[in-house]
Scaffold this active site. Sequence first.
Site, PDB file in Angstrom:
ATOM      1  N   GLY A  81       0.829  -1.203   0.000  1.00 42.83           N
ATOM      2  CA  GLY A  81       0.000   0.000   0.000  1.00 42.83           C
ATOM      3  C   GLY A  81       0.862   1.252   0.000  1.00 42.83           C
ATOM      4  CB  SER A  82       4.096   2.052   1.631  1.00 44.99           C
ATOM      5  OG  SER A  82       3.611   1.760   2.916  1.00 44.99           O
ATOM      6  CG  ASP A 189      -6.616   1.894   6.847  1.00 48.24           C
ATOM      7  OD1 ASP A 189      -5.852   0.981   6.506  1.00 48.24           O
ATOM      8  OD2 ASP A 189      -6.271   2.826   7.607  1.00 48.24           O
ATOM      9  CB  SER A 214      -2.597  -1.637   2.099  1.00 48.89           C
ATOM     10  OG  SER A 214      -1.885  -2.613   2.855  1.00 48.89           O
ATOM     11  CG  HIS A 219      -5.205  -3.262   5.007  1.00 50.99           C
ATOM     12  ND1 HIS A 219      -3.834  -3.215   4.919  1.00 50.99           N
ATOM     13  CD2 HIS A 219      -5.575  -2.129   5.651  1.00 50.99           C
ATOM     14  CE1 HIS A 219      -3.400  -2.101   5.460  1.00 50.99           C
ATOM     15  NE2 HIS A 219      -4.434  -1.415   5.914  1.00 50.99           N
ATOM     16  CG  ASN A 287      10.485  -3.551 -10.296  1.00 45.70           C
ATOM     17  OD1 ASN A 287       9.270  -3.703 -10.186  1.00 45.70           O
ATOM     18  ND2 ASN A 287      11.305  -4.565 -10.505  1.00 45.70           N
TER      19      ASN A 287
HETATM   20  C1  PLP Z   1      -4.127   4.365   5.584  1.00 43.18           C
HETATM   21  C2  PLP Z   1      -2.960   3.511   5.191  1.00 43.18           C
HETATM   22  N1  PLP Z   1      -2.222   3.867   4.141  1.00 43.18           N
HETATM   23  C3  PLP Z   1      -1.158   3.134   3.744  1.00 43.18           C
HETATM   24  C4  PLP Z   1      -0.782   1.997   4.409  1.00 43.18           C
HETATM   25  C5  PLP Z   1       0.432   1.238   3.969  1.00 43.18           C
HETATM   26  O1  PLP Z   1       0.149  -0.054   3.491  1.00 43.18           O
HETATM   27  P1  PLP Z   1       1.296  -1.181   3.459  1.00 43.18           P
HETATM   28  O2  PLP Z   1       1.488  -1.649   4.853  1.00 43.18           O
HETATM   29  O3  PLP Z   1       0.739  -2.242   2.548  1.00 43.18           O
HETATM   30  O4  PLP Z   1       2.513  -0.543   2.887  1.00 43.18           O
HETATM   31  C6  PLP Z   1      -1.513   1.592   5.531  1.00 43.18           C
HETATM   32  C7  PLP Z   1      -1.113   0.367   6.264  1.00 43.18           C
HETATM   33  O5  PLP Z   1      -1.735  -0.148   7.130  1.00 43.18           O
HETATM   34  C8  PLP Z   1      -2.625   2.370   5.935  1.00 43.18           C
HETATM   35  O6  PLP Z   1      -3.350   2.029   7.010  1.00 43.18           O
END
Ligand code: PLP
Length: 437
Positions: A81-82, A189, A214, A219, A287
């Site tokens: 998700g990041s 979320d 994510s 999730h 990537n």
């Molecule tokens: C609101 C939100 N954005 C982004 C992320 C990041 O996701 P990831 O952990 O898959 O990188 C999270 C992770 O819990 C999140 O709660």
Amino acid sequence: MEKDRIEELVRAYTREHHSRKPYQKGDRIPYSGRVFDEEEVWALVDSALDFWLTAGDYTEAFEKGLAAYLEVPYCLLVNSGSSANLLAMAALTSPLLKDRRILKGDEVLTVAAAFPTTVAPILQCGAVPVFVDIDIPSYNVCPEQLEEALSSRTKAVFLAHSLGNPFALDQIRAFCDRHGLWLIEDNCDGLGGTYEIDEKIRKTGTIGHIGTSSFYPAHQMTTGEGGAVYTSDPLLYKILRSMRDWGRECSCPGGMDNLCGHRFDGQFGTLPRGYDHKYVYSHIGYNLKATDMQAAIGTAQLAKLPDFVRRRQENWAYLRAGLAGLSDQLILPEKQEHSNPSWFGFILAVRPECERSRGEIVSYLEEHGIQTRNLFAGNILRHPCFQDLKEGEDYRVAHSLENTDFTMRNAFWVGVYPGMTDAMLDEMILRIRKSLN
Ligand SMILES: Cc1ncc(COP(=O)(O)O)c(C=O)c1O
């Protein structure tokens, strides 16, 4: 060996080793957890046996399936998700967007009561995050404050649906349209939530220009690590795909060549005419791709997503009804008007008049096996990662962050994930009540 035989064994093994044990009083109640069965495990093994490893048939099926679920034309699988948030933000810096492109020093409106990697990509892409306060009990941005935070350099709004509760998408999309701003919905979320806009019910993540997900295990659905970006805009899709895949110009999937039929006759930059299109780069990219094994798990989870979302909604409603009598001591959550949230968690804030502090309540709950979480960073500006950044230069605070700080000090949340049973929810209700005595 026949694949059918392996499948039979994998399914039998999964039933034997991964079946959920019924909850017994005293067992730990986690805030979230993977909910899966033999379908996910078999899909994973099937992709391993194919040994394609990088994006392949499962990735194509997953991207198409998620796009269909969301009712958008374009979806890309990424490795978290990041990464999805970084990709969404980076895409808006593309020269292909001409005067709407985000340049160094341009401003992006957001909140400090955030997950860190909703805010980080703004800084990583050279833009300036501008922080406004949140409303309680939605824990989302106050839409009126966006107007006050606007400057001649504002180019975008980037916000998450707080614990799955959609922010005021109608007002915020209208605000963005009025001022020619991009809207990125961090839907990490909130996958599966809906919002009524222009008399249509639409999925969260599809009302802004780009949505992100994510698939980390906590999730609404999981691929282990993983994420997605989605959009309805063909130009944004082209940019997102290019930036995800090393910045390349060519759109041939891995293992394919010359789908466009012009692999060796184009003119790009100052390269010699006919330079192999497969190795032409139109963006400074990354990537951020995921593997076919992650996609394989995702296809099985996607089939269960509507049920997962419904169970989260039911669990949230059960807790809300069971805790209704405590509103003199705890601020209970409220869903955003016009929405049907796909809840990530159930958030509570301790009222100033309550005799117990958050610390006391949370300690009691944790001691009695109920896992709790804070609203992520609380106030991201108060973290060590912001200590070397200069207010007014690297970031701007457009409003007092009073509610953000209140949330940082007084709020916590518990789970509503689909693995919860009524017995677990009853125990949570009982313990939350007792924690106040
Ligand atoms: C609101 C939100 N954005 C982004 C992320 C990041 O996701 P990831 O952990 O898959 O990188 C999270 C992770 O819990 C999140 O709660």
